[in-house]
Design a protein around this motif. Structure first.
Motif, PDB file in Angstrom:
ATOM      1  N   GLN A  89       0.953  -1.254  -0.021  1.00 23.04           N
ATOM      2  CA  GLN A  89      -0.029  -0.044  -0.088  1.00 23.04           C
ATOM      3  C   GLN A  89       0.842   1.231   0.098  1.00 23.04           C
ATOM      4  O   GLN A  89       0.560   2.485  -0.344  1.00 23.04           O
ATOM      5  N   THR A  90       2.218   1.178   0.513  1.00 18.26           N
ATOM      6  CA  THR A  90       3.229   2.112   0.458  1.00 18.26           C
ATOM      7  C   THR A  90       4.355   1.831  -0.394  1.00 18.26           C
ATOM      8  O   THR A  90       4.631   0.392  -0.473  1.00 18.26           O
ATOM      9  N   ASP A  91       5.130   2.632  -0.812  1.00 21.98           N
ATOM     10  CA  ASP A  91       6.343   2.352  -1.695  1.00 21.98           C
ATOM     11  C   ASP A  91       7.676   2.670  -0.937  1.00 21.98           C
ATOM     12  O   ASP A  91       8.743   2.158  -1.209  1.00 21.98           O
ATOM     13  N   ALA A  92       7.364   3.924  -0.051  1.00 25.37           N
ATOM     14  CA  ALA A  92       8.905   4.245   0.600  1.00 25.37           C
ATOM     15  C   ALA A  92       8.077   5.132   1.872  1.00 25.37           C
ATOM     16  O   ALA A  92       7.178   5.390   1.775  1.00 25.37           O
ATOM     17  N   GLY A  93       9.193   5.281   2.773  1.00 21.42           N
ATOM     18  CA  GLY A  93       8.547   6.179   3.909  1.00 21.42           C
ATOM     19  C   GLY A  93       9.623   6.563   4.841  1.00 21.42           C
ATOM     20  O   GLY A  93      10.770   5.720   4.825  1.00 21.42           O
ATOM     21  N   TRP A  94       9.381   7.200   5.799  1.00 19.69           N
ATOM     22  CA  TRP A  94      10.293   7.567   6.852  1.00 19.69           C
ATOM     23  C   TRP A  94       9.982   6.687   8.069  1.00 19.69           C
ATOM     24  O   TRP A  94       8.586   6.739   8.430  1.00 19.69           O
ATOM     25  N   PHE A  95      10.799   6.057   8.773  1.00 20.26           N
ATOM     26  CA  PHE A  95      10.536   5.248   9.894  1.00 20.26           C
ATOM     27  C   PHE A  95      11.568   5.609  11.017  1.00 20.26           C
ATOM     28  O   PHE A  95      12.391   6.207  10.684  1.00 20.26           O
ATOM     29  N   SER A  96      11.065   4.990  12.185  1.00 19.73           N
ATOM     30  CA  SER A  96      12.099   5.070  13.067  1.00 19.73           C
ATOM     31  C   SER A  96      13.238   3.845  12.889  1.00 19.73           C
ATOM     32  O   SER A  96      12.820   3.004  12.172  1.00 19.73           O
ATOM     33  N   ASN A  97      14.061   3.689  13.713  1.00 22.88           N
ATOM     34  CA  ASN A  97      15.247   2.583  13.385  1.00 22.88           C
ATOM     35  C   ASN A  97      14.636   1.327  13.899  1.00 22.88           C
ATOM     36  O   ASN A  97      14.608   0.629  13.049  1.00 22.88           O
ATOM     37  N   ALA A  98      13.808   1.334  14.804  1.00 23.84           N
ATOM     38  CA  ALA A  98      13.188  -0.092  15.257  1.00 23.84           C
ATOM     39  C   ALA A  98      12.047  -0.386  14.154  1.00 23.84           C
ATOM     40  O   ALA A  98      11.838  -1.624  13.754  1.00 23.84           O
ATOM     41  N   SER A  99      11.177   0.553  14.004  1.00 27.11           N
ATOM     42  CA  SER A  99       9.940   0.098  12.980  1.00 27.11           C
ATOM     43  C   SER A  99      10.714   0.007  11.543  1.00 27.11           C
ATOM     44  O   SER A  99      10.177  -0.876  10.801  1.00 27.11           O
ATOM     45  N   GLY A 100      11.747   0.586  11.280  1.00 28.78           N
ATOM     46  CA  GLY A 100      12.630   0.555  10.082  1.00 28.78           C
ATOM     47  C   GLY A 100      13.089  -0.999   9.938  1.00 28.78           C
ATOM     48  O   GLY A 100      12.913  -1.547   8.869  1.00 28.78           O
ATOM     49  N   LEU A 101      13.487  -1.454  10.746  1.00 31.45           N
ATOM     50  CA  LEU A 101      13.981  -2.961  11.037  1.00 31.45           C
ATOM     51  C   LEU A 101      12.997  -3.638  10.794  1.00 31.45           C
ATOM     52  O   LEU A 101      13.040  -4.870   9.980  1.00 31.45           O
ATOM     53  N   GLU A 102      11.601  -3.568  11.177  1.00 32.63           N
ATOM     54  CA  GLU A 102      10.583  -4.525  10.906  1.00 32.63           C
ATOM     55  C   GLU A 102      10.082  -4.525   9.419  1.00 32.63           C
ATOM     56  O   GLU A 102       9.708  -5.306   8.805  1.00 32.63           O
ATOM     57  N   ALA A 103      10.108  -3.028   8.982  1.00 35.20           N
ATOM     58  CA  ALA A 103       9.826  -2.965   7.655  1.00 35.20           C
ATOM     59  C   ALA A 103      10.632  -3.753   6.823  1.00 35.20           C
ATOM     60  O   ALA A 103      10.310  -4.194   5.802  1.00 35.20           O
ATOM     61  N   VAL A 104      12.117  -3.774   7.135  1.00 34.89           N
ATOM     62  CA  VAL A 104      13.071  -4.607   6.193  1.00 34.89           C
ATOM     63  C   VAL A 104      12.846  -6.026   6.534  1.00 34.89           C
ATOM     64  O   VAL A 104      12.690  -6.703   5.603  1.00 34.89           O
ATOM     65  N   ARG A 105      12.431  -6.719   7.776  1.00 37.93           N
ATOM     66  CA  ARG A 105      12.277  -8.069   8.100  1.00 37.93           C
ATOM     67  C   ARG A 105      11.228  -8.457   7.418  1.00 37.93           C
ATOM     68  O   ARG A 105      11.114  -9.319   6.817  1.00 37.93           O
ATOM     69  N   ARG A 106       9.884  -7.666   7.580  1.00 41.89           N
ATOM     70  CA  ARG A 106       8.601  -8.433   7.490  1.00 41.89           C
ATOM     71  C   ARG A 106       7.962  -7.413   6.262  1.00 41.89           C
ATOM     72  O   ARG A 106       6.850  -8.002   5.836  1.00 41.89           O
ATOM     73  N   GLY A 107       8.603  -6.313   5.885  1.00 43.15           N
ATOM     74  CA  GLY A 107       7.760  -5.616   4.857  1.00 43.15           C
ATOM     75  C   GLY A 107       8.357  -5.483   3.601  1.00 43.15           C
ATOM     76  O   GLY A 107       7.740  -4.755   2.623  1.00 43.15           O
ATOM     77  N   GLY A 108       9.175  -6.292   3.467  1.00 37.92           N
ATOM     78  CA  GLY A 108       9.976  -6.321   2.235  1.00 37.92           C
ATOM     79  C   GLY A 108      10.800  -4.828   1.913  1.00 37.92           C
ATOM     80  O   GLY A 108      10.776  -4.738   0.371  1.00 37.92           O
ATOM     81  N   GLY A 109      11.122  -4.391   2.921  1.00 37.41           N
ATOM     82  CA  GLY A 109      11.956  -2.944   2.708  1.00 37.41           C
ATOM     83  C   GLY A 109      13.396  -2.896   2.599  1.00 37.41           C
ATOM     84  O   GLY A 109      13.896  -4.088   3.003  1.00 37.41           O
TER      85      GLY A 109
END
Length: 339
Positions: free
Chosen positions: A85-105
């Motif tokens: 539903q989104t293609d890119a975004g501004w994350f915190s470090n912890a949520s960014g880690l989850e976006a990489v792990r589970r969100g295909g980021g």
């Protein structure tokens, strides 16, 4: 002869139609849409006002139709990326880690401060006139109300748990009379107005509030004080979906890494747009930017395993922590040698 006339008439009609078609150029294809996610850390109207000029510049520079996706929780941002539903975004470090792990980021850039300082700190705040000390807070006894952020917030939850509560075996839910989860601005306001006795926050959001020119913001800042500060945390990552079209990735990276850089009126204007967001120019980054939060995460697991007295969990957590630290050290050595 009549047949020939009809054929000539038909040919003339076709020729006229083709000539008219040639007078009108084909409409350009609609711009590709890029959905950019932003965590709502403050009043939605204030935040959208600050982000709108930046997103407009992104749209102009990349040729993409940029649509903002605001969400009040990190989980919503992660799930939005996971389900494309989104293609890119501004994350915190912890949520960014989850976006990489589970969100295909994947991380492709990181923020910086307008001052050039690198990193920020998690803090715990109380009312300015409060007599509550850090020692008082850590005595627990369910005497105080406490505010925390999203469980995936680096500064609002993970850093305080890793550096303060975890090593002392303190679980906030059993330590304080109430624990309320809210965004950073809400927690600042709640402590500033006496609704909460104490709360987690961070130096970045306190600085952002100082840029808000309202009586409420000024009163809030005047009515809080910091009683605990964490070690330095890396600045926030910008994450994109790994499966984005390479050309789209290239345009995004070009925009972020050149925005607000250089000299001249346009660069100065862009730096003012960034300053309203409490950002300096962005810097290139990759997933190794998340190593510090992975280390915090592993340290937290080790603390919890030791608290529970679980030998198997302790061994696993120690191995995980050593692996992350070895990866961090190898990355640091490679950076020093230019590798």
């Amino acid at each position: 002869m009549a047949v020939i006339d009809r054929r000539l008439g038909l040919a003339a009609i076709l020729a006229t139609g083709l000539a008219l078609a040639g007078c009108h150029k084909a409409s350009p294809p609609a711009a590709e849409t890029l959905n950019f996610s932003i965590l709502s850390t403050e009043n939605a109207q204030n935040q959208q006002g600050k982000w709108t000029p930046f997103l407009a510049d992104m749209e102009k520079s990349t040729g993409l139709k940029v649509k903002p996706f605001y969400a009040s929780s990190y989980s919503a941002l992660i799930e939005a990326m996971r389900f494309k539903q989104t293609d890119a975004g501004w994350f915190s470090n912890a949520s960014g880690l989850e976006a990489v792990r589970r969100g295909g980021g994947e991380v492709f850039a990181r923020s910086s401060k307008p001052s050039g300082a690198d990193g920020y700190q998690a803090v715990i705040i109380v009312g300015k006139d409060s007599k509550i000390t850090l020692d008082d807070l850590l005595k627990c006894g369910k005497r105080y109300s406490f505010g925390m952020a999203d469980p995936k917030s680096t500064s609002g939850t993970i850093a305080p748990m890793t550096y303060l509560f975890g090593p002392r075996g303190i679980e906030p839910s059993t330590c304080f009379s109430t624990v309320r989860t809210a965004n950073h601005q809400s927690n600042l306001m709640s402590v500033g107005t006496g609704v909460l006795n104490a709360a987690t926050n961070n130096t970045n959001d306190i600085t952002r509030l100082s840029h808000v020119d309202t009586d409420v913001a000024r009163r809030t800042l005047a009515n809080i004080k910091v009683i605990w500060t964490s070690p330095t945390i890396p600045e926030d990552p910008i994450v994109e979906r790994k499966d984005l079209d390479p050309a789209t990735k290239a345009r995004l990276r070009q925009f972020f890494l050149s925005y607000g850089v250089g000299k001249g009126p346009e660069a100065e204007r862009q730096r003012k747009v960034l300053a309203a967001l409490d950002f300096g120019p962005f810097r290139a980054a990759d997933d190794s930017h998340l190593l510090p939060v992975r280390e915090m995460e592993a340290s937290g697991r080790l603390i919890e395993a030791r608290r529970k007295g679980d030998p198997a969990a302790v061994t696993a957590a120690e191995a995980e922590l050593k692996a992350v630290q070895a990866e961090r050290d190898a990355k640091g050595a490679a950076a020093k040698t230019g590798g």
